[in-house]
Design a protein around this motif. Structure first.
Motif, PDB file in Angstrom:
ATOM      1  N   ILE A   1       0.829  -1.202   0.000  1.00 45.26           N
ATOM      2  CA  ILE A   1       0.000   0.000   0.000  1.00 45.26           C
ATOM      3  C   ILE A   1       0.868   1.259   0.000  1.00 45.26           C
ATOM      4  O   ILE A   1       0.410   2.346  -0.321  1.00 45.26           O
ATOM      5  N   HIS A   2       2.136   1.089   0.350  1.00 43.68           N
ATOM      6  CA  HIS A   2       3.007   2.233   0.538  1.00 43.68           C
ATOM      7  C   HIS A   2       3.086   3.123  -0.701  1.00 43.68           C
ATOM      8  O   HIS A   2       3.245   4.345  -0.605  1.00 43.68           O
ATOM      9  N   GLN A   3       2.962   2.492  -1.879  1.00 42.16           N
ATOM     10  CA  GLN A   3       3.088   3.254  -3.128  1.00 42.16           C
ATOM     11  C   GLN A   3       1.972   4.284  -3.313  1.00 42.16           C
ATOM     12  O   GLN A   3       2.096   5.195  -4.112  1.00 42.16           O
ATOM     13  N   PHE A   4       0.869   4.142  -2.566  1.00 40.42           N
ATOM     14  CA  PHE A   4      -0.250   5.060  -2.766  1.00 40.42           C
ATOM     15  C   PHE A   4      -0.231   6.223  -1.773  1.00 40.42           C
ATOM     16  O   PHE A   4      -1.161   7.007  -1.728  1.00 40.42           O
TER      17      PHE A   4
ATOM     18  N   THR B   1       6.938   5.742  -9.722  1.00 39.46           N
ATOM     19  CA  THR B   1       6.041   6.868  -9.939  1.00 39.46           C
ATOM     20  C   THR B   1       4.803   6.685  -9.074  1.00 39.46           C
ATOM     21  O   THR B   1       4.606   5.653  -8.438  1.00 39.46           O
ATOM     22  N   PHE B   2       3.971   7.710  -9.101  1.00 42.51           N
ATOM     23  CA  PHE B   2       2.747   7.713  -8.305  1.00 42.51           C
ATOM     24  C   PHE B   2       1.567   7.618  -9.263  1.00 42.51           C
ATOM     25  O   PHE B   2       1.556   8.291 -10.299  1.00 42.51           O
TER      26      PHE B   2
ATOM     27  N   ASN C   1      -9.691  -0.652 -10.587  1.00 46.93           N
ATOM     28  CA  ASN C   1      -8.792  -1.290 -11.546  1.00 46.93           C
ATOM     29  C   ASN C   1      -7.354  -0.876 -11.306  1.00 46.93           C
ATOM     30  O   ASN C   1      -6.453  -1.716 -11.293  1.00 46.93           O
ATOM     31  N   MET C   2      -7.127   0.429 -11.138  1.00 49.83           N
ATOM     32  CA  MET C   2      -5.754   0.893 -10.986  1.00 49.83           C
ATOM     33  C   MET C   2      -5.187   0.420  -9.641  1.00 49.83           C
ATOM     34  O   MET C   2      -4.065  -0.070  -9.558  1.00 49.83           O
ATOM     35  N   LEU C   3      -6.009   0.532  -8.592  1.00 45.12           N
ATOM     36  CA  LEU C   3      -5.543   0.127  -7.263  1.00 45.12           C
ATOM     37  C   LEU C   3      -5.205  -1.359  -7.235  1.00 45.12           C
ATOM     38  O   LEU C   3      -4.098  -1.756  -6.839  1.00 45.12           O
ATOM     39  N   ALA C   4      -6.142  -2.196  -7.707  1.00 46.74           N
ATOM     40  CA  ALA C   4      -5.940  -3.643  -7.650  1.00 46.74           C
ATOM     41  C   ALA C   4      -4.740  -4.055  -8.490  1.00 46.74           C
ATOM     42  O   ALA C   4      -3.914  -4.867  -8.056  1.00 46.74           O
ATOM     43  N   GLY C   5      -4.623  -3.474  -9.687  1.00 50.01           N
ATOM     44  CA  GLY C   5      -3.510  -3.835 -10.555  1.00 50.01           C
ATOM     45  C   GLY C   5      -2.174  -3.518  -9.927  1.00 50.01           C
ATOM     46  O   GLY C   5      -1.246  -4.337  -9.951  1.00 50.01           O
TER      47      GLY C   5
ATOM     48  N   LYS D   1       2.796  -5.191  -7.005  1.00 48.91           N
ATOM     49  CA  LYS D   1       3.688  -5.026  -5.863  1.00 48.91           C
ATOM     50  C   LYS D   1       3.824  -6.327  -5.079  1.00 48.91           C
ATOM     51  O   LYS D   1       4.921  -6.680  -4.626  1.00 48.91           O
ATOM     52  N   VAL D   2       2.699  -7.050  -4.919  1.00 53.40           N
ATOM     53  CA  VAL D   2       2.740  -8.301  -4.151  1.00 53.40           C
ATOM     54  C   VAL D   2       3.620  -9.322  -4.862  1.00 53.40           C
ATOM     55  O   VAL D   2       4.476  -9.962  -4.241  1.00 53.40           O
TER      56      VAL D   2
END
Lengths: 248, 77
Positions: free
Chosen positions: A4-7, A106-107, A178-182, A187-188
């Motif tokens: 989650i850190h990337q968000f 990137t973010f 879509n963007m969050l799950a992808g 990342k996982v």
């Protein structure tokens, strides 16, 4: 390792204080500006030469223009063309934000629901305001299907209103989810590679599997990035069609 | 309304349409309960309405139900 850190939203520098609330320039705002600059560069670079036989950049810009204008014309008719600036801007902005997000470090601006809700409400309010301005009370015809017996009409109208109100919800949640799950999936699987890699030789062998999956998922994410921008634009066209022709 | 170019996008679109309807119904019902103090009736009624709206959305997105015409009369359009 935290997927989650990337968000995380980071304040880069404060801009103003309004009523005790700090308004800061965040990494989200930074990437929006980058996307805006990229689109401006693309469009200005593409239109500077105005060649009869387009170069690569000009061909790209012309293709994206024709893509959206034909989609808008086919779903909202030629009257819908007055909304081309809105739909085209939304499509380009979301597409560039999505694609930037795939690049590591990137973010992804569109992975925050507040952003997608803002986009969806912009479209929703455009439909409502334009629909009432153009058709007045006839806009309510949208909620009254023809050929319904009078005794179930109130129930049907209620359901139609709910269906109309749920549009911005599904419109925004689709892009955001879509963007969050992808990005979490990417990342996982990336995390699996480093975890297995720390186990020694057998771990290295095992890490091949998640690594190849990460590569495949990155390709899929590129598809999703384009597809979601496209779906957002197409649904915008379909919703705008209701504002233009509510009686259909 | 053949809006989606791929099966993933289509599937995702259909599922979000249903979820959006139910979520909206739940939200409206819950807020009405809080404002009017009619717990649990607002939630019950609006959750059902939201579910109906969600199913309608899905049917429309899938192209099963034509837009806003249950039985188009010959006189109109």
């Amino acid at each position: 390792m935290d997927p989650i850190h990337q968000f995380e939203i980071k304040n880069l520098f404060p801009i103003a204080h309004i009523g005790g609330v700090e308004i800061a320039f965040t990494n989200s705002a930074l990437f929006m500006l980058i996307a805006l600059a990229l689109i401006l560069l693309l469009m200005l670079g593409a239109t500077s030469s105005r060649a009869m036989v387009p170069g690569r950049l000009q061909a790209l810009a012309e293709m994206s223009y024709e893509f959206i204008s034909s989609a808008l014309r086919s779903s909202a008719g030629s009257e819908g063309m007055k909304f081309l600036p809105l739909v085209f801007s939304l499509f380009m902005f979301i597409l560039v934000l999505n694609v930037i997000g795939i690049i590591p470090y990137t973010f992804t601006v569109t992975s925050h629901i507040i952003i997608t809700v803002a986009f969806a409400l912009l479209v929703f309010l455009t439909v409502v305001v334009y629909g009432f301005a153009k058709h007045g009370l006839h806009f309510f015809k949208l909620f009254v299907p023809s050929g319904i017996p009078i005794y179930i009409l109130p129930l049907v109208v209620f359901i139609e209103v709910m269906s109309f109100l749920s549009r911005p919800v599904s419109h925004s949640v689709r892009l955001f989810a879509n963007m969050l799950a992808g990005h979490i999936t990417l990342k996982v699987f990336g995390g699996f590679v480093t975890m297995l890699g720390a186990l020694g030789f057998l771990g290295w062998l095992g890490a091949i599997l998640p690594l190849s999956l990460t590569v495949a998922l990155t390709a899929l994410e590129l598809l999703v990035a384009f597809l979601q921008a496209y779906v957002f634009a197409i649904l915008t066209c379909i919703y705008l069609n209701d504002a233009l022709h509510p009686g259909h | 309304m053949n809006a989606d170019p791929s099966a993933i996008a289509r599937g995702f679109r259909l599922s979000t349409e249903l979820v959006a309807g139910v979520l909206l119904g739940a939200a409206i019902g819950w807020l009405l309960d809080r404002w009017l103090g009619i717990t649990p009736w607002g939630l019950i009624v609006f959750l059902l309405l939201g579910f109906a709206a969600g199913v309608l959305n899905v049917a429309r997105a899938a192209g099963v139900v034509p837009k806003n015409t249950v039985d188009p009369p010959a006189s109109e359009r």
